[in-house]
Enzyme design. Structure first.
Site, PDB file in Angstrom:
ATOM      1  N   LYS A  86       0.473  -0.990   0.044  1.00 35.95           N
ATOM      2  CA  LYS A  86       0.247  -0.206  -0.110  1.00 35.95           C
ATOM      3  C   LYS A  86       1.001   1.353   0.082  1.00 35.95           C
ATOM      4  O   LYS A  86       0.496   2.099  -0.468  1.00 35.95           O
ATOM      5  CB  LYS A  86      -0.905   0.105   1.482  1.00 35.95           C
ATOM      6  CG  LYS A  86      -2.546  -0.705   1.075  1.00 35.95           C
ATOM      7  CD  LYS A  86      -3.074  -0.997   2.025  1.00 35.95           C
ATOM      8  CE  LYS A  86      -4.243  -1.790   1.650  1.00 35.95           C
ATOM      9  NZ  LYS A  86      -4.008  -2.646   1.986  1.00 35.95           N
ATOM     10  N   GLU A 108     -10.407   6.134   1.833  1.00 34.67           N
ATOM     11  CA  GLU A 108     -11.325   4.933   3.253  1.00 34.67           C
ATOM     12  C   GLU A 108     -10.352   4.400   3.439  1.00 34.67           C
ATOM     13  O   GLU A 108      -9.342   3.676   3.100  1.00 34.67           O
ATOM     14  CB  GLU A 108     -12.810   4.543   2.047  1.00 34.67           C
ATOM     15  CG  GLU A 108     -12.316   3.609   1.824  1.00 34.67           C
ATOM     16  CD  GLU A 108     -10.619   4.089   0.318  1.00 34.67           C
ATOM     17  OE1 GLU A 108     -10.476   5.120  -0.064  1.00 34.67           O
ATOM     18  OE2 GLU A 108      -9.675   2.932  -0.085  1.00 34.67           O
ATOM     19  N   SER A 377       1.554 -10.061  -0.639  1.00 35.08           N
ATOM     20  CA  SER A 377       1.482  -8.220  -0.239  1.00 35.08           C
ATOM     21  C   SER A 377       1.960  -7.400   0.888  1.00 35.08           C
ATOM     22  O   SER A 377       1.997  -6.345   0.857  1.00 35.08           O
ATOM     23  CB  SER A 377       0.687  -8.227  -1.364  1.00 35.08           C
ATOM     24  OG  SER A 377      -0.470  -8.892   0.378  1.00 35.08           O
TER      25      SER A 377
HETATM   26  C1  LIG Z   1      -4.907  -3.982   1.587  1.00 34.92           C
HETATM   27  C2  LIG Z   1      -3.952  -5.311   1.160  1.00 34.92           C
HETATM   28  C3  LIG Z   1      -4.498  -6.489   0.028  1.00 34.92           C
HETATM   29  C4  LIG Z   1      -5.391  -6.328  -0.790  1.00 34.92           C
HETATM   30  O1  LIG Z   1      -5.659  -5.332  -1.606  1.00 34.92           O
HETATM   31  P1  LIG Z   1      -4.847  -5.176  -3.368  1.00 34.92           P
HETATM   32  O2  LIG Z   1      -5.580  -3.821  -3.609  1.00 34.92           O
HETATM   33  O3  LIG Z   1      -6.140  -6.318  -3.965  1.00 34.92           O
HETATM   34  O4  LIG Z   1      -3.761  -5.520  -3.167  1.00 34.92           O
HETATM   35  C5  LIG Z   1      -3.483  -7.388  -0.268  1.00 34.92           C
HETATM   36  N1  LIG Z   1      -2.950  -7.606   0.639  1.00 34.92           N
HETATM   37  C6  LIG Z   1      -2.637  -6.970   1.693  1.00 34.92           C
HETATM   38  C7  LIG Z   1      -1.125  -6.928   2.666  1.00 34.92           C
HETATM   39  C8  LIG Z   1      -3.418  -6.116   2.246  1.00 34.92           C
HETATM   40  O5  LIG Z   1      -3.171  -4.558   2.563  1.00 34.92           O
END
Ligand SMILES: *Cc1c(COP(=O)(O)O)cnc(C)c1O
Length: 410
Positions: A86, A108, A377
């Site tokens: 993010k 948000e 992620s």
């Molecule tokens: C917010 C989040 C996601 C989901 O968001 P995407 O926009 O689909 O990437 C996935 N993994 C983590 C660790 C997150 O914080």
């Protein structure tokens, strides 16, 4: 994406008249940044000094041996500042806000991760910051609310509707309509009205650019497959974008299967027949909605994947069969998380563990000559409350109750 913000028949910008001028301004600034090598250089500089870019690509030797198939590589977005991909999006939008000369940002947030990242960016850039969060989520995600406030943001609990993410999005749009002149809305994923999907995917595309260079360096050729979890779709688009140019690389998006595809308690938009095309929150995509267009209740053990819509760019890639979509259930995800921790000493976020679960199913079918990449992620240690709860760990429960008693004493 075309001039009107459509990817195929998906996307667009269904916005109220009062926001037209602001969107025009945003589109123009974004177009200028896209064309400017200086802007991308400034972005790289910021991300390498404030976040941990380039993030490593880790060879998961033990997991690879365990499955006896492809070499498994993990792209470590968990090592970003604030613990997830993010940061790529919010810092990029922060630079854009500075260029536009706006003084205030709003966002948000559902689980609080995007709110935390935005509050962090606002602190660094000296911007005023308001975060909208469903009242239900404020209660569930107290630690993140605590940090957002300590970082200087105002957190506004939203009492409308189901008091969760979609209500927070509606409230943030209401704020924006009132304060367009000095305020930018930092959208959290590759969804929403154009140019947000494309702009967020662009900032996130740094993931795939790095990963492609890294895999060539370590493995000598392109991977067979790339896996990413799909909530709104920003980390998936981030790693996929570069590999879309490589027609031999298969791209796999893994959605939240929750209690199972037939349970009605999941967030599967593209790999089940439960979702239908619709227009909501300013864009057209596949939504989990009933016949009257009312959004359905979604469920996932991973709060970040628990969303009714999905990136219009992914809906288009799904329709064109350029990305394959799968889902993983809550139980499979906990198993994948457990195996990754024990074999590699790495703790993926519950969201990311969906990508691991999808990859683990298929890794054994490939040969050690082949490589696959899993996009991690985010990091899971921040999810300790949810993970410990999912494990139903009795000593953790005792600890929480004990802490509660300790607090109520004084
Ligand atoms: C917010 C989040 C996601 C989901 O968001 P995407 O926009 O689909 O990437 C996935 N993994 C983590 C660790 C997150 O914080």
């Amino acid at each position: 994406m075309d001039r009107n913000g459509f990817s195929g028949k998906w996307g667009g910008a269904y916005i109220p008249e009062v926001l037209y001028q602001t969107f025009q301004e945003l589109k123009e600034e974004y177009a200028r940044c896209r064309k400017s090598p200086d802007f991308w250089q400034e972005y790289l500089e910021l991300m390498s000094t404030y976040s941990c870019r380039p993030t490593p690509l880790t060879y998961a030797e033990n997991l690879s041996k365990h499955f006896g198939g492809a070499k498994i590589y993990i792209k470590r977005e968990d090592l970003n500042h604030t613990g997830a991909h993010k940061a790529n999006n919010v810092m990029g939008q922060g630079l854009l806000v500075k260029r536009m000369g706006k003084k205030r940002v709003i966002a948000e947030t559902g689980a609080g991760q995007h709110g935390m990242a935005t509050a962090t960016m606002a602190a660094k850039f000296g911007l005023e910051c308001t975060i909208y969060m469903g009242e239900e989520d404020v209660m569930r995600q107290r630690p993140n609310v605590f940090w957002m406030e300590k970082l200087g943001a105002t957190v506004v609990p939203v009492k409308d509707g189901s008091r969760t993410l979609k209500d927070a999005i509606n409230e943030a749009f209401r704020d924006w309509v009132t304060n367009v002149d000095d305020t930018h809305y930092v959208f959290g994923t590759a969804c929403g009205p154009a140019p947000f999907p494309e702009m967020v995917a662009w900032f996130q595309s740094i993931i795939g650019m790095e990963a492609a260079d890294q895999i060539l360096k370590y493995h000598g050729k392109m991977p067979k497959k790339v896996y990413a979890c799909v909530g709104g779709g920003s980390n998936a688009m981030g790693i996929f974008k570069r590999f879309l140019e490589e027609t031999d690389v298969e791209l796999v998006g893994v959605e939240a299967g929750g209690h199972g595809a037939d349970s009605g308690a999941h967030a599967i938009r593209l790999s089940s027949p439960d979702a239908t095309p619709g227009v909501a929150q300013g864009y057209k995509t596949m939504f989990l909605q009933d016949e009257d267009g009312q959004m359905k209740h979604t469920h996932s053990v991973a709060a970040g994947l628990d969303y009714v819509g999905v990136s219009p760019i992914l809906s288009d890639l799904w329709e064109k069969k350029q990305v394959r979509f799968e889902s993983a259930t809550d139980d499979e995800v906990i198993q994948a998380l457990d195996l990754t921790m024990k074999k590699e000493g790495i703790i993926p976020a519950l969201e990311s563990a969906h990508a691991f679960a999808g990859a683990f199913r298929e890794a054994g079918q490939l040969s050690p000559d082949d490589a696959i990449i899993i996009n991690q992620s985010g990091r899971g240690d921040k999810d300790i409350f949810t993970i410990a709860h999912a494990y139903a760990d009795p000593s953790w429960k005792e600890f929480i109750i004990g802490r509660g008693k300790e607090y109520s004493k004084n």
